[in-house]
Write a protein that holds these residues in place. Structure first.
Motif, PDB file in Angstrom:
ATOM      1  N   ASN A   1      12.543   4.231   9.264  1.00  0.00           N
ATOM      2  CA  ASN A   1      12.767   3.470   8.041  1.00  0.00           C
ATOM      3  C   ASN A   1      12.248   4.245   6.843  1.00  0.00           C
ATOM      4  O   ASN A   1      12.838   4.267   5.776  1.00  0.00           O
ATOM      5  CB  ASN A   1      12.055   2.109   8.117  1.00  0.00           C
ATOM      6  N   ILE A   2      11.089   4.886   7.041  1.00  0.00           N
ATOM      7  CA  ILE A   2      10.472   5.621   5.944  1.00  0.00           C
ATOM      8  C   ILE A   2      11.212   6.932   5.682  1.00  0.00           C
ATOM      9  O   ILE A   2      11.459   7.315   4.540  1.00  0.00           O
ATOM     10  CB  ILE A   2       8.989   5.912   6.257  1.00  0.00           C
ATOM     11  N   THR A   3      11.590   7.639   6.754  1.00  0.00           N
ATOM     12  CA  THR A   3      12.191   8.957   6.565  1.00  0.00           C
ATOM     13  C   THR A   3      13.672   8.903   6.210  1.00  0.00           C
ATOM     14  O   THR A   3      14.239   9.896   5.759  1.00  0.00           O
ATOM     15  CB  THR A   3      12.042   9.816   7.838  1.00  0.00           C
TER      16      THR A   3
ATOM     17  N   GLY B   1       6.490  11.026   6.498  1.00  0.00           N
ATOM     18  CA  GLY B   1       6.538   9.674   7.050  1.00  0.00           C
ATOM     19  C   GLY B   1       5.230   9.295   7.720  1.00  0.00           C
ATOM     20  O   GLY B   1       4.700   8.194   7.528  1.00  0.00           O
ATOM     21  N   GLU B   2       4.689  10.230   8.479  1.00  0.00           N
ATOM     22  CA  GLU B   2       3.448   9.918   9.194  1.00  0.00           C
ATOM     23  C   GLU B   2       2.273   9.805   8.237  1.00  0.00           C
ATOM     24  O   GLU B   2       1.357   9.004   8.439  1.00  0.00           O
ATOM     25  CB  GLU B   2       3.210  10.977  10.279  1.00  0.00           C
ATOM     26  N   GLU B   3       2.330  10.605   7.166  1.00  0.00           N
ATOM     27  CA  GLU B   3       1.309  10.513   6.117  1.00  0.00           C
ATOM     28  C   GLU B   3       1.304   9.110   5.530  1.00  0.00           C
ATOM     29  O   GLU B   3       0.241   8.496   5.339  1.00  0.00           O
ATOM     30  CB  GLU B   3       1.732  11.521   5.054  1.00  0.00           C
ATOM     31  N   LEU B   4       2.497   8.592   5.246  1.00  0.00           N
ATOM     32  CA  LEU B   4       2.600   7.272   4.638  1.00  0.00           C
ATOM     33  C   LEU B   4       2.229   6.165   5.622  1.00  0.00           C
ATOM     34  O   LEU B   4       1.640   5.160   5.244  1.00  0.00           O
ATOM     35  CB  LEU B   4       4.022   7.058   4.095  1.00  0.00           C
ATOM     36  N   LEU B   5       2.579   6.355   6.889  1.00  0.00           N
ATOM     37  CA  LEU B   5       2.196   5.366   7.890  1.00  0.00           C
ATOM     38  C   LEU B   5       0.675   5.245   7.929  1.00  0.00           C
ATOM     39  O   LEU B   5       0.118   4.164   8.070  1.00  0.00           O
ATOM     40  CB  LEU B   5       2.710   5.777   9.276  1.00  0.00           C
ATOM     41  N   LYS B   6       0.023   6.384   7.776  1.00  0.00           N
ATOM     42  CA  LYS B   6      -1.449   6.383   7.770  1.00  0.00           C
ATOM     43  C   LYS B   6      -1.961   5.648   6.543  1.00  0.00           C
ATOM     44  O   LYS B   6      -2.885   4.842   6.643  1.00  0.00           O
ATOM     45  CB  LYS B   6      -1.934   7.849   7.737  1.00  0.00           C
ATOM     46  N   LEU B   7      -1.323   5.881   5.404  1.00  0.00           N
ATOM     47  CA  LEU B   7      -1.756   5.238   4.164  1.00  0.00           C
ATOM     48  C   LEU B   7      -1.698   3.721   4.278  1.00  0.00           C
ATOM     49  O   LEU B   7      -2.590   3.018   3.796  1.00  0.00           O
ATOM     50  CB  LEU B   7      -0.860   5.702   2.990  1.00  0.00           C
ATOM     51  N   VAL B   8      -0.649   3.220   4.943  1.00  0.00           N
ATOM     52  CA  VAL B   8      -0.533   1.763   5.051  1.00  0.00           C
ATOM     53  C   VAL B   8      -1.165   1.226   6.328  1.00  0.00           C
ATOM     54  O   VAL B   8      -1.069   0.056   6.638  1.00  0.00           O
ATOM     55  CB  VAL B   8       0.951   1.301   4.957  1.00  0.00           C
ATOM     56  N   GLY B   9      -1.793   2.121   7.092  1.00  0.00           N
ATOM     57  CA  GLY B   9      -2.542   1.681   8.263  1.00  0.00           C
ATOM     58  C   GLY B   9      -1.691   1.295   9.460  1.00  0.00           C
ATOM     59  O   GLY B   9      -2.077   0.435  10.244  1.00  0.00           O
ATOM     60  N   LEU B  10      -0.535   1.924   9.622  1.00  0.00           N
ATOM     61  CA  LEU B  10       0.330   1.540  10.741  1.00  0.00           C
ATOM     62  C   LEU B  10       0.784   2.734  11.575  1.00  0.00           C
ATOM     63  O   LEU B  10       1.880   2.742  12.119  1.00  0.00           O
ATOM     64  CB  LEU B  10       1.558   0.780  10.219  1.00  0.00           C
ATOM     65  N   SER B  11      -0.069   3.745  11.689  1.00  0.00           N
ATOM     66  CA  SER B  11       0.317   4.931  12.461  1.00  0.00           C
ATOM     67  C   SER B  11       0.689   4.592  13.890  1.00  0.00           C
ATOM     68  O   SER B  11       1.572   5.210  14.480  1.00  0.00           O
ATOM     69  CB  SER B  11      -0.828   5.943  12.476  1.00  0.00           C
ATOM     70  N   ASP B  12       0.034   3.594  14.456  1.00  0.00           N
ATOM     71  CA  ASP B  12       0.305   3.280  15.862  1.00  0.00           C
ATOM     72  C   ASP B  12       1.633   2.553  16.055  1.00  0.00           C
ATOM     73  O   ASP B  12       2.085   2.348  17.178  1.00  0.00           O
ATOM     74  CB  ASP B  12      -0.842   2.450  16.454  1.00  0.00           C
ATOM     75  N   LYS B  13       2.272   2.135  14.960  1.00  0.00           N
ATOM     76  CA  LYS B  13       3.535   1.399  15.093  1.00  0.00           C
ATOM     77  C   LYS B  13       4.744   2.283  14.827  1.00  0.00           C
ATOM     78  O   LYS B  13       5.858   1.794  14.645  1.00  0.00           O
ATOM     79  CB  LYS B  13       3.564   0.223  14.091  1.00  0.00           C
TER      80      LYS B  13
ATOM     81  N   GLN C   1       6.257  -5.623   5.881  1.00  0.00           N
ATOM     82  CA  GLN C   1       6.167  -5.425   4.435  1.00  0.00           C
ATOM     83  C   GLN C   1       5.432  -4.132   4.104  1.00  0.00           C
ATOM     84  O   GLN C   1       5.780  -3.433   3.168  1.00  0.00           O
ATOM     85  CB  GLN C   1       5.488  -6.631   3.771  1.00  0.00           C
ATOM     86  N   ARG C   2       4.390  -3.826   4.902  1.00  0.00           N
ATOM     87  CA  ARG C   2       3.665  -2.580   4.662  1.00  0.00           C
ATOM     88  C   ARG C   2       4.571  -1.374   4.914  1.00  0.00           C
ATOM     89  O   ARG C   2       4.514  -0.374   4.205  1.00  0.00           O
ATOM     90  CB  ARG C   2       2.408  -2.516   5.510  1.00  0.00           C
ATOM     91  N   ILE C   3       5.424  -1.478   5.926  1.00  0.00           N
ATOM     92  CA  ILE C   3       6.397  -0.403   6.160  1.00  0.00           C
ATOM     93  C   ILE C   3       7.363  -0.343   4.978  1.00  0.00           C
ATOM     94  O   ILE C   3       7.754   0.735   4.524  1.00  0.00           O
ATOM     95  CB  ILE C   3       7.202  -0.639   7.458  1.00  0.00           C
ATOM     96  N   GLY C   4       7.727  -1.520   4.468  1.00  0.00           N
ATOM     97  CA  GLY C   4       8.617  -1.575   3.314  1.00  0.00           C
ATOM     98  C   GLY C   4       8.012  -0.850   2.117  1.00  0.00           C
ATOM     99  O   GLY C   4       8.698  -0.132   1.388  1.00  0.00           O
TER     100      GLY C   4
END
Lengths: 245, 224
Positions: free
Chosen positions: A100-102, A120-132, A146-149
């Protein structure tokens, strides 16, 4: 950065926006509050052309346009610099969280998938959802979606992000985690326009607050001016409903 | 004694079965062409140009609204009267042409409603990150839309298989055509027609099974 004047929009006989003049500077955070039906979301959506305004001048990065005469290409090119976070998240259901991010990076910026994945992984870390990262939207809670959004909106390093009632569809206990992420976004100095009902949050985060009522800007000013010392009657009545809670 | 010869029934099956390739190929080619043409029609119907939209709506309305038999007769017996060169088209190709056009009209409607079933929010979200309408359709909407379209398209295919039964009226020696000849020759009407009925049933059951399998495979990783 963005200046619009005389924005009008009607749906058939119903005039929803009756002439809005609005300006936002780089790095500014503006909140828009107001009762339902005041036209807040409609106005926000005319800024990235998800709604086509009937009238108005649009000035962005020193380019001026007549809003009812813009071409698809012009609107597309501006949309590459203005992203949006939606009340109902609207994640791509056939893509994973990371995808979704990339997606926008690979498709619109022709980034290599390796670089896109890194970002993408950088941003997942920023929103705290790297494991998802490999989960699909239907496997995530509302707050997580919403955080992914938000991460998706950040991916393309936009000049400005529009937030359309980002927490209105969330269960109360999930609102906090999303507001936290929005605050993080504010800290990296992005220009943001937020339509919200979260008054405390708006007061806390904004440089400027705009109160809309029945299609016009009824009051505008600093958070202190709007929330504490305004003399506008309509605004007083509107805020009164929140004070009782 | 009941006037039923099991022997005749069993003997009829392979006789009719030899014509299966014709029936199956007509159905499958028509289905594939129908879906391809139908998808193109659906995408073109989204255009803002009024006359394109009107012509295509008329096309869909006509081919869904008239009996397949009438369409076949107009094409095979009627059109050569206006365009003599069309008389050269044999029953096999004529059947495929007409059934593809017929299928495309139904497929277009199915795909149209399936694409609409993909929520508009995703469309807007894709636009909001700077994707063009074309990119949104190809990457987000069509993949999801097609998944949604599988069950109803399966029904279209089953109707198509049954629709091939009338091609014998153009002289095509499909399973129906062969069974009619066989019954007339052997006077074993009930056994012969029962046999072809069972063969049609087997074909449609196979199509149903394939449809369910496809639906399941494409749902892998995504919720129902």
């Amino acid at each position: 950065m963005l200046k619009v004047t005389g924005v009008k929009k009607a749906f058939g006989q119903l005039a929803v926006l009756k002439g809005i003049d609005f300006e936002v500077r780089k790095g500014e955070i503006v909140s828009i509050i107001g009762p339902s039906g005041s036209g807040k979301s409609t106005f926000l959506r005319t800024l990235n052309f998800l709604e086509q305004a009937d009238h108005g001048q649009y000035e962005f990065n020193n380019e001026e346009y007549e809003m009812n005469k813009m071409t698809d290409r012009q609107q597309l090119s501006i949309r590459k610099n203005i992203s949006m976070v939606f009340q109902n998240y609207h994640l791509f259901k056939n893509k994973t969280a990371l995808e979704n991010i990339t997606e926008s990076l690979i498709v619109t910026q022709k980034m290599s998938s390796v670089l896109a994945q890194e970002r993408g992984e950088e941003l997942l870390k920023l929103v705290g959802l790297s494991d998802k990262r490999d989960q699909y939207p239907h496997q995530l809670s509302g707050g997580q979606q919403q955080r992914i959004g938000i991460a998706r909106a950040l991916a393309m390093k936009p000049d400005m992000i529009l937030f359309d009632e980002p927490t209105s569809a969330l269960d109360p206990e999930l609102v906090g985690e999303v507001l936290k992420v929005i605050k993080k976004v504010a800290e990296i100095n992005t220009t943001m326009i937020i339509v919200t009902h979260e008054m405390d949050f708006a007061k806390d985060i904004s440089d400027r607050v705009m109160f809309m009522d029945e299609g016009i800007i009824a009051a505008e000013g600093s958070p202190a001016a709007i929330f504490n010392s305004s003399t506008d009657q309509r605004l007083g009545r509107f805020l009164g409903r929140f004070k009782d809670q | 004694m009941v006037n039923f010869e099991l022997d005749a029934f069993i003997k009829a099956l392979p006789v009719i079965g030899r014509a299966l390739p014709i029936t199956v190929s007509v159905a499958m080619v028509s289905m594939i062409l129908g879906v391809v043409i139908g998808t193109l029609i659906t995408l073109m119907r989204r255009s803002n140009i009024k006359w394109i939209k009107s012509i295509l709506e008329l096309y869909v309305s006509f081919f869904r609204g008239t009996p397949l038999m009438v369409q076949m007769f107009i094409f095979f017996f009627g059109l050569p009267q206006l365009i003599p060169v069309l008389a050269k088209v044999n029953a096999y190709y004529a059947s495929i042409i007409v059934m593809s056009i017929n299928a495309s009209a139904y497929a277009s409607e199915v795909i149209r409603s399936s694409l609409n079933a993909v929520d508009k929010g995703q469309y807007e979200a894709a636009l909001s990150v700077g994707m063009s309408k074309y990119q949104v359709m190809v990457r987000i909407i069509l993949p999801q839309g097609f998944r949604i379209a599988i069950p109803p398209l399966g029904n279209t295919f089953i109707s198509l298989i049954q629709g091939t039964a009338i091609t014998f009226m153009l002289g095509l020696q499909d399973i129906m055509g062969v069974s009619k000849m066989s019954a007339a020759a052997s006077y074993r009407f009930f056994e012969t027609y029962l046999a072809v009925g069972l063969i049609y049933w087997m074909l449609t059951s196979l199509a149903s099974w394939l449809n369910s399998y496809l639906e399941k495979q494409l749902s892998y990783g995504l919720e129902a």
